[in-house]
Write a protein that holds these residues in place. Structure first.
Motif, PDB file in Angstrom:
ATOM      1  N   THR A 238       8.004  12.979  -0.916  1.00 27.57           N
ATOM      2  CA  THR A 238       7.798  14.218  -0.199  1.00 27.57           C
ATOM      3  C   THR A 238       8.585  15.066   0.267  1.00 27.57           C
ATOM      4  OG1 THR A 238       7.211  13.199   1.793  1.00 27.57           O
ATOM      5  CG2 THR A 238       5.490  12.894   0.199  1.00 27.57           C
ATOM      6  N   GLY A 239       9.738  14.541   0.407  1.00 32.34           N
ATOM      7  CA  GLY A 239      10.871  15.532   1.308  1.00 32.34           C
ATOM      8  C   GLY A 239      10.312  15.356   2.879  1.00 32.34           C
ATOM      9  N   GLN A 240       9.326  14.700   3.381  1.00 31.60           N
ATOM     10  CA  GLN A 240       8.864  14.673   4.816  1.00 31.60           C
ATOM     11  C   GLN A 240       9.498  13.540   5.302  1.00 31.60           C
ATOM     12  OE1 GLN A 240       4.814  14.843   3.179  1.00 31.60           O
ATOM     13  NE2 GLN A 240       4.504  16.553   4.634  1.00 31.60           N
ATOM     14  N   VAL A 241       9.904  13.816   6.680  1.00 28.28           N
ATOM     15  CA  VAL A 241      10.418  12.768   7.621  1.00 28.28           C
ATOM     16  C   VAL A 241       8.940  12.348   8.578  1.00 28.28           C
ATOM     17  CG1 VAL A 241      11.691  12.083   9.387  1.00 28.28           C
ATOM     18  CG2 VAL A 241      12.591  13.492   7.469  1.00 28.28           C
ATOM     19  N   LYS A 242       8.144  13.034   8.787  1.00 27.07           N
ATOM     20  CA  LYS A 242       7.159  12.959   9.784  1.00 27.07           C
ATOM     21  C   LYS A 242       5.981  13.918   9.448  1.00 27.07           C
ATOM     22  CE  LYS A 242       9.134  15.610  13.458  1.00 27.07           C
ATOM     23  NZ  LYS A 242       9.714  15.820  14.944  1.00 27.07           N
ATOM     24  N   VAL A 243       4.619  13.408   9.537  1.00 26.07           N
ATOM     25  CA  VAL A 243       3.342  13.941   9.330  1.00 26.07           C
ATOM     26  C   VAL A 243       2.566  13.747  10.489  1.00 26.07           C
ATOM     27  CG1 VAL A 243       3.928  13.881   6.962  1.00 26.07           C
ATOM     28  CG2 VAL A 243       2.409  12.062   7.865  1.00 26.07           C
ATOM     29  N   PRO A 244       1.272  14.671  10.727  1.00 23.06           N
ATOM     30  CA  PRO A 244       0.486  14.370  11.664  1.00 23.06           C
ATOM     31  C   PRO A 244      -0.477  13.282  11.770  1.00 23.06           C
ATOM     32  CG  PRO A 244       0.283  16.773  10.732  1.00 23.06           C
ATOM     33  CD  PRO A 244       1.259  15.879   9.883  1.00 23.06           C
ATOM     34  N   PHE A 245      -0.648  12.611  12.520  1.00 21.64           N
ATOM     35  CA  PHE A 245      -1.484  11.311  12.649  1.00 21.64           C
ATOM     36  C   PHE A 245      -2.197  11.404  13.776  1.00 21.64           C
ATOM     37  CE2 PHE A 245      -2.602   7.214  13.718  1.00 21.64           C
ATOM     38  CZ  PHE A 245      -2.525   6.354  12.544  1.00 21.64           C
ATOM     39  N   GLY A 246      -3.502  11.268  13.433  1.00 24.90           N
ATOM     40  CA  GLY A 246      -4.838  11.333  14.243  1.00 24.90           C
ATOM     41  C   GLY A 246      -6.261  12.247  13.698  1.00 24.90           C
ATOM     42  N   ASP A 247      -6.724  12.569  14.790  1.00 17.00           N
ATOM     43  CA  ASP A 247      -8.053  13.072  14.511  1.00 17.00           C
ATOM     44  C   ASP A 247      -7.924  14.614  14.601  1.00 17.00           C
ATOM     45  OD1 ASP A 247     -10.687  13.597  14.584  1.00 17.00           O
ATOM     46  OD2 ASP A 247     -11.167  13.529  16.691  1.00 17.00           O
ATOM     47  N   ALA A 248      -7.929  14.995  13.372  1.00 18.06           N
ATOM     48  CA  ALA A 248      -7.570  16.561  13.116  1.00 18.06           C
ATOM     49  C   ALA A 248      -8.334  16.978  11.718  1.00 18.06           C
ATOM     50  CB  ALA A 248      -6.168  17.070  12.795  1.00 18.06           C
ATOM     51  N   VAL A 249      -8.407  18.253  11.538  1.00 18.50           N
ATOM     52  CA  VAL A 249      -8.988  18.685  10.156  1.00 18.50           C
ATOM     53  C   VAL A 249      -8.107  19.459   9.381  1.00 18.50           C
ATOM     54  CG1 VAL A 249     -11.339  18.893  11.289  1.00 18.50           C
ATOM     55  CG2 VAL A 249      -9.850  20.921  11.346  1.00 18.50           C
TER      56      VAL A 249
ATOM     57  N   TYR B 114       6.335   8.719  11.550  1.00 12.89           N
ATOM     58  CA  TYR B 114       7.486   8.792  10.768  1.00 12.89           C
ATOM     59  C   TYR B 114       7.106   7.797   9.543  1.00 12.89           C
ATOM     60  CZ  TYR B 114      10.136  11.234  14.558  1.00 12.89           C
ATOM     61  OH  TYR B 114      10.423  12.096  15.627  1.00 12.89           O
ATOM     62  N   LEU B 115       7.294   8.487   8.456  1.00 19.30           N
ATOM     63  CA  LEU B 115       7.032   8.078   7.247  1.00 19.30           C
ATOM     64  C   LEU B 115       8.238   7.062   6.736  1.00 19.30           C
ATOM     65  CD1 LEU B 115       5.791  11.247   5.181  1.00 19.30           C
ATOM     66  CD2 LEU B 115       4.467   9.233   6.100  1.00 19.30           C
ATOM     67  N   PRO B 116       7.732   5.879   5.971  1.00 20.93           N
ATOM     68  CA  PRO B 116       8.774   5.034   5.476  1.00 20.93           C
ATOM     69  C   PRO B 116       9.487   5.871   4.421  1.00 20.93           C
ATOM     70  CG  PRO B 116       6.368   4.210   5.196  1.00 20.93           C
ATOM     71  CD  PRO B 116       6.258   5.633   5.501  1.00 20.93           C
ATOM     72  N   ARG B 117      10.595   5.293   4.143  1.00 17.56           N
ATOM     73  CA  ARG B 117      11.879   5.901   3.518  1.00 17.56           C
ATOM     74  C   ARG B 117      11.321   6.192   1.790  1.00 17.56           C
ATOM     75  NH1 ARG B 117      16.999   2.460   5.045  1.00 17.56           N
ATOM     76  NH2 ARG B 117      15.066   0.923   5.250  1.00 17.56           N
ATOM     77  N   ILE B 118      10.408   5.020   1.643  1.00 20.24           N
ATOM     78  CA  ILE B 118      10.009   5.194   0.204  1.00 20.24           C
ATOM     79  C   ILE B 118       9.048   6.342  -0.236  1.00 20.24           C
ATOM     80  CG2 ILE B 118      10.123   2.850  -0.647  1.00 20.24           C
ATOM     81  CD1 ILE B 118       7.216   2.593   0.229  1.00 20.24           C
ATOM     82  N   ILE B 119       8.501   6.768   1.014  1.00 15.28           N
ATOM     83  CA  ILE B 119       7.463   8.113   0.762  1.00 15.28           C
ATOM     84  C   ILE B 119       8.436   9.216   1.117  1.00 15.28           C
ATOM     85  CG2 ILE B 119       5.766   9.358   1.956  1.00 15.28           C
ATOM     86  CD1 ILE B 119       4.850   6.741   0.320  1.00 15.28           C
ATOM     87  N   GLN B 120       9.452   9.273   2.011  1.00 18.61           N
ATOM     88  CA  GLN B 120      10.334  10.342   2.054  1.00 18.61           C
ATOM     89  C   GLN B 120      10.985  10.849   1.019  1.00 18.61           C
ATOM     90  OE1 GLN B 120      13.066   9.882   5.587  1.00 18.61           O
ATOM     91  NE2 GLN B 120      11.501   8.737   6.619  1.00 18.61           N
ATOM     92  N   GLN B 121      11.490   9.781   0.334  1.00 15.94           N
ATOM     93  CA  GLN B 121      12.075  10.101  -1.127  1.00 15.94           C
ATOM     94  C   GLN B 121      11.218  10.893  -2.072  1.00 15.94           C
ATOM     95  OE1 GLN B 121      13.528   6.612  -2.401  1.00 15.94           O
ATOM     96  NE2 GLN B 121      14.778   6.224  -0.910  1.00 15.94           N
TER      97      GLN B 121
ATOM     98  N   SER C 158       0.897  -1.213  -0.069  1.00 17.71           N
ATOM     99  CA  SER C 158       0.014   0.141  -0.021  1.00 17.71           C
ATOM    100  C   SER C 158       0.949   1.366  -0.069  1.00 17.71           C
ATOM    101  CB  SER C 158      -0.895  -0.096   1.416  1.00 17.71           C
ATOM    102  OG  SER C 158      -1.676  -1.177   1.038  1.00 17.71           O
ATOM    103  N   TRP C 159       1.878   1.238   0.913  1.00 16.94           N
ATOM    104  CA  TRP C 159       2.780   2.371   0.891  1.00 16.94           C
ATOM    105  C   TRP C 159       3.425   2.389  -0.657  1.00 16.94           C
ATOM    106  CZ3 TRP C 159       2.471   6.219   3.832  1.00 16.94           C
ATOM    107  CH2 TRP C 159       2.229   5.984   5.347  1.00 16.94           C
ATOM    108  N   GLU C 160       3.901   1.499  -1.123  1.00 15.70           N
ATOM    109  CA  GLU C 160       4.574   1.294  -2.624  1.00 15.70           C
ATOM    110  C   GLU C 160       3.562   2.169  -3.591  1.00 15.70           C
ATOM    111  OE1 GLU C 160       7.578  -2.344  -2.038  1.00 15.70           O
ATOM    112  OE2 GLU C 160       5.477  -2.678  -2.819  1.00 15.70           O
ATOM    113  N   ILE C 161       2.323   1.689  -3.344  1.00 15.65           N
ATOM    114  CA  ILE C 161       1.329   2.209  -4.396  1.00 15.65           C
ATOM    115  C   ILE C 161       1.169   3.938  -4.084  1.00 15.65           C
ATOM    116  CG2 ILE C 161      -0.996   2.227  -5.389  1.00 15.65           C
ATOM    117  CD1 ILE C 161       0.882   0.009  -6.227  1.00 15.65           C
ATOM    118  N   LEU C 162       1.148   3.928  -2.750  1.00 19.92           N
ATOM    119  CA  LEU C 162       0.837   5.680  -2.499  1.00 19.92           C
ATOM    120  C   LEU C 162       2.257   6.399  -3.072  1.00 19.92           C
ATOM    121  CD1 LEU C 162      -0.926   7.792  -1.256  1.00 19.92           C
ATOM    122  CD2 LEU C 162       0.501   7.085   0.963  1.00 19.92           C
ATOM    123  N   ALA C 163       3.377   5.889  -2.890  1.00 15.31           N
ATOM    124  CA  ALA C 163       4.624   6.652  -3.397  1.00 15.31           C
ATOM    125  C   ALA C 163       4.168   6.867  -4.898  1.00 15.31           C
ATOM    126  CB  ALA C 163       5.428   5.746  -3.195  1.00 15.31           C
TER     127      ALA C 163
END
Length: 710
Positions: A150-161, A141-148, A65-70
């Motif tokens: 997006t350039g992001q290391v971490k993103v918000p996870f949870g109940d937000a808008v 913390y994002l998998p390395r295949i996503i970091q490559q 799923s992460w590979e496809i999202l990348a």
């Protein structure tokens, strides 16, 4: 100022088909952008498919799923549009069912599902954990295949808008809409104006109105825009997800997708003016509640969903469309059968056609499938045409187009009447005429020599020759002789299903269709491993009452006059000899009518009644036509037969789910199969109560056998 908001829904995703699911997601985004959309929402768990079941417990499913999202994040198609995409995510070693909000190769928010579907057909808590930290987020913390990408290391996870320059977007997932305290209420009070809901909701007869009512209600008092995306199609199990994407504004539906379709991708669009939401929210009482609402964390992003284009008219409100149950039966199982056929890589279907109404309904549903294929082919649907060519054995360079339903039916549908000396000319004639009317490749045979061979084998070994009841035999002999015929039909069905394509100079094999209805399965009125044992069963979740109504509908809508003769025929298994004084009847054999079975089924499953609870309810409902003692006898007979035949449900053919009282042991109806079938305590309490209650029947009606059902 107008917002063009697109809901890309009815994606026909397939569990574990990562490559195919990826293509369909990208196609939906492409169409959304082509229509000027700034927001695209897809169905629940769309990357891996909703029906992965225990594959959700495998690390591979999350990894792929992460590979496809990348790939989606890196694609040009996903630029300049906000996309709400579904997949499983493991956060701190806990697996969640998540929505991932992306924009221009960045992940804005990972929103885990907070209330999981965990009854009926759904076991989400077997695979996922609900997010319990409401209105809170953590860093993921994002998998390395996503970091490559997006350039992001971490993103918000949870109940937000998500807060944009011009509005605020909140996420709600499927079951959360159905809960008493749905998240959209508090989100709306805190200023969220656009709600997305990604769903994996299955078809069930007469269910759609409940879903639409909840979606309209979500913004009727609250105000706002509600975007509902649902999967459409069979993604690998007994369920058909019935699409029907919706966009609602302030309690009014402004766009609706199809409920049943052969399309792999369907995009529903609507243009809304966000000022309509704000003007709807001017009520003082709403303002007072909003001023006290708890705050949601806002993920702020510097872009707008709207533009400054003028001259674009908002989409007008509309009345939602509902299919009548007869149309639902004609369309839902037909679409499910098409998905099953094209994905199983087989060459068609085989059906034992008995001349009775159940196999007739099954054949008519297959013909309905062929009609849908022909309609799609006439519209130039390349995907349907390509699948039809492959299934019907056409070469790769073929120019064949299945524009005629009857002709296409003759290529992929095979029927067989398996007669014995106990069969009547009427059932044989009806089967033949129906096959001719719909165009199926039909075989008519007598299997008396095969039945006789088995009987002779038994008599040779044991020295005993069993007889039917009408010839003086015992009940055990009578039942055994019936079951020989029924079980041999299953063996013959699979033989012909494997070899008929070869007979017709084709390759491959056929899927065998079963045709036991939900009421017969509930009562156990079928032989274990007879011709009800098949690969799949399109009517196994449909009641006899609804099947009759469907046949009456199809007679006119499909131009099949022969169906009238099925409606007027007495249901019979034709497994016993016909004499001048005896013709076997299903309802007489069962000791109850099909209408009564529907009532028993709903009380047992939907209203969760045991024997005594069912008796007390029916005393009130049937008390004017049946005495308490008569009602007690019917209830006890039902539960006795249900209990002693329950073991048959452990091997029941996988069936299309369409009815809320389905007895499917494998998934929907989790109950034991070894019972104290006489229910001594429960039946004793029923008898004691029945003797005390007054007889409220009026003279001349107390012997009525069938209280009826609407």
């Amino acid at each position: 100022m107008g917002h063009l908001i697109t809901l890309a829904t009815s994606l026909n995703q397939w569990a574990l088909d990562f490559e195919g699911n990826y293509r369909r997601v990208l196609e939906s985004i492409r169409i959304a952008k082509q229509r000027g959309a700034s927001l695209r929402v897809g169905p629940e768990l769309e990357i891996c498919g909703y029906g992965c079941l225990d594959h959700f417990l495998e690390g591979d499913t999350v990894l792929h799923s992460w590979e496809i999202l990348a790939l989606i994040l890196a694609s040009d198609e996903a630029l300049d549009i906000v996309c709400d995409i579904g997949m499983p995510v493991i956060h701190k070693n806990v697996t969640y069912n998540c929505r991932i909000i992306i924009h221009n190769r960045k992940i804005l928010l990972i929103r885990p599902k907070m209330w999981l579907a965990n009854d009926g057909n759904y076991r989400e808590m077997r695979y996922f954990t609900p997010w319990a930290k409401h209105r809170q987020t953590e860093e993921h913390y994002l998998p390395r295949i996503i970091q490559q990408v997006t350039g992001q290391v971490k993103v918000p996870f949870g109940d937000a808008v998500v807060s944009t320059v011009d509005t605020c977007i909140g996420v709600e997932l499927c079951e959360e809409l159905f809960t008493p305290a749905s998240p959209h209420i508090l989100m709306g009070l805190d200023g969220v104006e656009i709600f997305t809901n990604s769903s994996g909701s299955h078809h069930e007869l007469r269910k759609l109105n409940t879903r639409i009512d909840l979606i309209r209600e979500a913004t009727q008092k609250l105000g706002g825009v509600y975007l509902y995306a649902n999967q459409q199609g069979c993604d690998g199990d007994r369920l058909y997800y019935d699409g029907c994407a919706l966009i609602a504004l302030n309690g009014k539906v402004i766009a609706q997708g199809s409920q049943f379709s052969l399309n792999d991708v369907e995009v529903v669009t609507a243009t809304i003016d966000i000022e309509d939401v704000r003007s709807h929210r001017t009520a003082r009482s709403r303002g007072m509640q909003a001023a006290q609402a708890e705050r949601y964390q806002r993920i702020e992003v510097p872009f707008a969903l709207s533009d400054d284009t003028f001259g674009r008219a908002p989409t007008a409100k509309m009345e939602p469309h509902f299919h009548i149950p007869e149309e639902e039966i004609a369309l839902g199982p037909a679409c499910w059968l098409w998905d099953y056929l094209r994905r199983s890589r087989t060459q068609g279907y085989f059906l034992p056609l008995s001349g009775g109404i159940d196999s007739c309904a099954t054949a008519t549903i297959v013909y309905s499938m062929c009609r849908l294929v022909a309609d799609a082919a006439n519209r130039g649907d390349i995907a349907v045409i390509t699948d039809a060519r492959r299934i019907s054995g056409e070469p790769e360079d073929s120019t064949y187009v299945p524009v005629d339903a009857k002709e296409f039916c003759g290529r992929i549908f095979h029927t067989c009447y398996m007669g014995t000396q106990n069969s009547s000319a009427d059932t044989r004639g009806r089967a033949k005429e129906l096959a001719q009317s719909i165009g199926s490749y039909h075989v008519d045979l007598n299997m008396d020599t095969v039945v006789s061979a088995v009987q002779t084998l038994f008599s040779t070994i044991t020295g005993c020759k069993p007889r039917f009841k009408v010839h003086g035999g015992s009940s055990a002999e009578n039942l055994a002789l019936q079951n020989i015929q029924a079980r041999l039909r299953m063996v013959i069905a699979y033989l012909f299903a494997q070899l008929l394509p070869w007979v017709r100079s084709r390759t491959g094999g056929l899927l065998v269709l079963g045709s036991a209805n939900v009421d017969e399965s509930l009562r156990g009125y079928l032989t274990k491993y007879d011709c009800s044992s098949a690969d799949i069963n399109p009517i196994g979740g449909i009641s006899k009452t609804d099947l009759k109504k469907f046949i009456a509908y199809a007679q006119g809508s499909f131009d099949l006059p022969i169906l009238e003769s099925f409606l007027t025929a007495v249901p019979t298994a034709e497994l016993e000899p016909i004499t001048e004084t005896y013709v076997q009847s299903d309802e007489a054999d069962m000791g109850m009518t099909y209408n009564e079975l529907s009532i028993f089924g709903r009380l047992r499953k939907v209203e969760k009644c045991g024997p005594y609870g069912m008796f007390t309810k029916l005393v009130n409902e049937w008390g004017s036509t049946l005495s308490p003692v008569q009602i007690a006898a019917k209830v006890k007979l039902f539960f006795f037969e249900y209990a002693r035949n329950r073991h048959k449900m452990t091997t029941i053919t996988p069936a299309y789910h369409a009815e809320s009282y389905s007895p499917d042991d494998n998934r929907y109806d989790l109950r034991p199969f070894l019972y104290p079938a006489s229910f001594p305590y429960q039946f004793g309490k029923i008898d004691a109560t029945a003797k005390k209650l007054p007889d409220r029947t009026t003279e001349g009606t107390s012997s009525r056998e069938d209280p009826g059902v609407d």
